[in-house]
Design a protein around this motif. Structure first.
Motif: not given
Length: 155
Positions: A34-48, A80-91
């Motif tokens: 549950w916590l991962f979903m909230r934190l990764s969602g916030v980071v994904l918004v910034v990355l995307i 590369q790291v930006w897109d990798l973080a976006m890929l991993w977090l989104a998946m």
């Protein structure tokens, strides 16, 4: 005649006794998920939004996106790291969400296990292949015809 004010739990009468789940504890896994979903969602918004801004607003915008644009971006370790973080977090974010849906709606243990196995395998394949593409992408392959190479490649 007494009127009952008790509301039964959803689907309480629908699940056959042999399909009811066991009351085994999962520890803190669901809390961390549950916590991962909230934190990764916030980071994904910034990355995307960063990804969209750079690809669509900077420079010539969408008209500049081609093989050379992607090759130039992935020549820089930052992207590369930006897109990798976006890929991993989104998946991982999406996999966790679908895992929750499977847990909520798959009534039989066998069905639940099969669906989650397919989900985890598909996610692993996409993560591994995406990671390989990001880090092994070579926009300037040796021996390629000079007229086919992007402008930043040395012939």
């Amino acid at each position: 005649m007494a009127v009952s004010t008790e509301i039964q739990a959803p689907r309480s009468g629908r699940i056959a006794p042999e399909y009811k789940r066991h009351g085994r504890s999962k520890g803190n896994f669901e809390m961390f998920a549950w916590l991962f979903m909230r934190l990764s969602g916030v980071v994904l918004v910034v990355l995307i939004f960063g990804h969209l801004f750079v690809n669509l607003m900077v420079g010539e915008g969408v008209h500049a996106i081609d093989f050379g644009f992607v090759g130039g971006k992935w020549a820089d370790p930052f992207w590369q790291v930006w897109d990798l973080a976006m890929l991993w977090l989104a998946m991982l974010h999406g996999t966790n969400g679908v895992r929750t849906i499977i847990n909520d709606y798959a009534e039989k243990d066998g069905t639940r296990m099969t669906l989650k196995t397919v989900l985890y395998l598909a996610s692993a394949v996409v993560i591994v292949l995406g990671t390989l593409v990001i880090f092994t992408f070579d926009p300037c392959p040796a021996g390629a015809a000079a007229d086919l190479l992007p402008s930043f490649c040395r012939a």
